[in-house]
Design an enzyme around this catalytic site. Structure first.
Site, PDB file in Angstrom:
ATOM      1  N   SER A  69       0.829  -1.209   0.000  1.00  0.00           N
ATOM      2  CA  SER A  69       0.000   0.000   0.000  1.00  0.00           C
ATOM      3  C   SER A  69       0.863   1.260   0.000  1.00  0.00           C
ATOM      4  CB  SER A  69      -0.920   0.023   1.221  1.00  0.00           C
ATOM      5  OG  SER A  69      -1.692  -1.142   1.284  1.00  0.00           O
TER       6      SER A  69
HETATM    7  N1  SAH Z   1      -1.025  -4.099   3.708  1.00  0.00           N
HETATM    8  C1  SAH Z   1      -0.448  -4.814   2.608  1.00  0.00           C
HETATM    9  C2  SAH Z   1      -1.419  -4.720   1.461  1.00  0.00           C
HETATM   10  C3  SAH Z   1      -1.243  -5.775   0.476  1.00  0.00           C
HETATM   11  S1  SAH Z   1      -2.453  -5.764  -0.811  1.00  0.00           S
HETATM   12  C4  SAH Z   1       0.868  -4.190   2.229  1.00  0.00           C
HETATM   13  O1  SAH Z   1       1.007  -2.969   2.370  1.00  0.00           O
HETATM   14  O2  SAH Z   1       1.752  -4.897   1.769  1.00  0.00           O
HETATM   15  C5  SAH Z   1      -3.787  -6.652  -0.092  1.00  0.00           C
HETATM   16  C6  SAH Z   1      -3.502  -8.039   0.382  1.00  0.00           C
HETATM   17  O3  SAH Z   1      -4.745  -8.627   0.774  1.00  0.00           O
HETATM   18  C7  SAH Z   1      -2.895  -8.961  -0.665  1.00  0.00           C
HETATM   19  O4  SAH Z   1      -1.743  -9.546  -0.156  1.00  0.00           O
HETATM   20  C8  SAH Z   1      -3.992  -9.994  -0.904  1.00  0.00           C
HETATM   21  O5  SAH Z   1      -3.507 -11.285  -1.210  1.00  0.00           O
HETATM   22  C9  SAH Z   1      -4.719  -9.986   0.424  1.00  0.00           C
HETATM   23  N2  SAH Z   1      -6.077 -10.514   0.374  1.00  0.00           N
HETATM   24  C10 SAH Z   1      -7.018 -10.348  -0.600  1.00  0.00           C
HETATM   25  N3  SAH Z   1      -8.149 -11.000  -0.289  1.00  0.00           N
HETATM   26  C11 SAH Z   1      -7.938 -11.594   0.920  1.00  0.00           C
HETATM   27  C12 SAH Z   1      -8.740 -12.418   1.767  1.00  0.00           C
HETATM   28  N4  SAH Z   1      -9.995 -12.765   1.469  1.00  0.00           N
HETATM   29  N5  SAH Z   1      -8.189 -12.842   2.930  1.00  0.00           N
HETATM   30  C13 SAH Z   1      -6.915 -12.517   3.271  1.00  0.00           C
HETATM   31  N6  SAH Z   1      -6.119 -11.753   2.507  1.00  0.00           N
HETATM   32  C14 SAH Z   1      -6.621 -11.281   1.346  1.00  0.00           C
END
Ligand code: SAH
Length: 219
Positions: A69
């Site tokens: 993010s």
């Molecule tokens: N806070 C993280 C954001 C990553 S993007 C960072 O800054 O690195 C969002 C993440 O949510 C991804 O890794 C994706 O795989 C995860 N995600 C999407 N749907 C999900 C679900 N149903 N349960 C758990 N994780 C999920």
């Protein structure tokens, strides 16, 4: 601290300080959040080839079609979760790179983080271990179900956007607890803040945002 964690050139403390000033200029006023973000080396949460861009205020690819993010969004969501509260037990859905996890884990007592992509969570776990975090528990699962055995949570933060907020997440929110979550269809997402008071749930809308979708099931 090792030279790698301290950073040089485009990953140096000076470069990080510039990012923090930029977040402040953009309206982030919570000094606890800004101080933690000044200290945590964001460049170790991205691929080495992208390390020189880690202190730009931008989302970056982390593989598996996902992104780390944007720092402004991390700061905004963390401040929204914490302002006026001192949550002890917090659930994060979407571990991703582990960067938001690290920021939160410095600010609350117990952090529970759920990620559906095993490969991403394993990398995040290694990075966070290297930074000596001991208050994080990891689960490889679809986070739309929350993490019931550790519920209720004083705070819930979701870093991927469902079209509609999953009911289970509301039911795992403690009385007085707060949830920060993007929701809506692609192109129409809003960052929402919910607060539970007994059986009542109050909703606020913060910003228009653009997150990767919350996807069902695990891989
Ligand atoms: N806070 C993280 C954001 C990553 S993007 C960072 O800054 O690195 C969002 C993440 O949510 C991804 O890794 C994706 O795989 C995860 N995600 C999407 N749907 C999900 C679900 N149903 N349960 C758990 N994780 C999920």
């Amino acid at each position: 601290m090792s030279a790698d964690l301290r950073g040089i050139g485009m990953t140096s403390q000076r470069t990080r300080d510039r990012l923090i000033q930029r977040l402040r200029d953009a309206g982030i006023a919570n000094n606890h959040v800004l101080d933690v973000m000044r200290e945590i080396p964001r460049h170790i949460f991205v691929d080495e080839a992208l390390a020189s861009r880690a202190y730009e205020d931008t989302a970056l690819p982390i593989g598996f079609g996902q992104t780390i993010s944007q720092p402004y969004i991390v700061a905004r969501m963390t401040a929204a979760l914490l302002d006026g509260k001192s949550p002890v037990r917090v659930l994060e859905v979407g571990t991703g790179s582990g960067y938001q996890t690290a920021v939160l884990a410095r600010l609350v007592d117990e952090l529970y983080t759920v990620e559906r992509i095993a490969g991403l969570q394993e990398l995040a776990r290694q990075r966070l271990k290297r930074l000596n975090f001991r208050n994080i528990r990891y689960k490889h699962s679809d986070g739309s179900w929350g993490w019931d055995i550790f519920a209720p949570f004083d705070g819930i933060i979701v870093t991927a956007a469902p079209e509609e907020v999953p009911e289970e997440l509301f039911s795992q929110l403690a009385d007085g607890g707060r949830m920060v979550i993007p929701a809506g269809r692609s192109g129409h997402q809003q960052l929402l803040v919910f607060e539970r008071q007994g059986t009542q749930i109050q909703q606020d809308v913060l910003d228009r945002v653009s997150f990767v979708p919350l996807v069902k099931g695990e891989v």
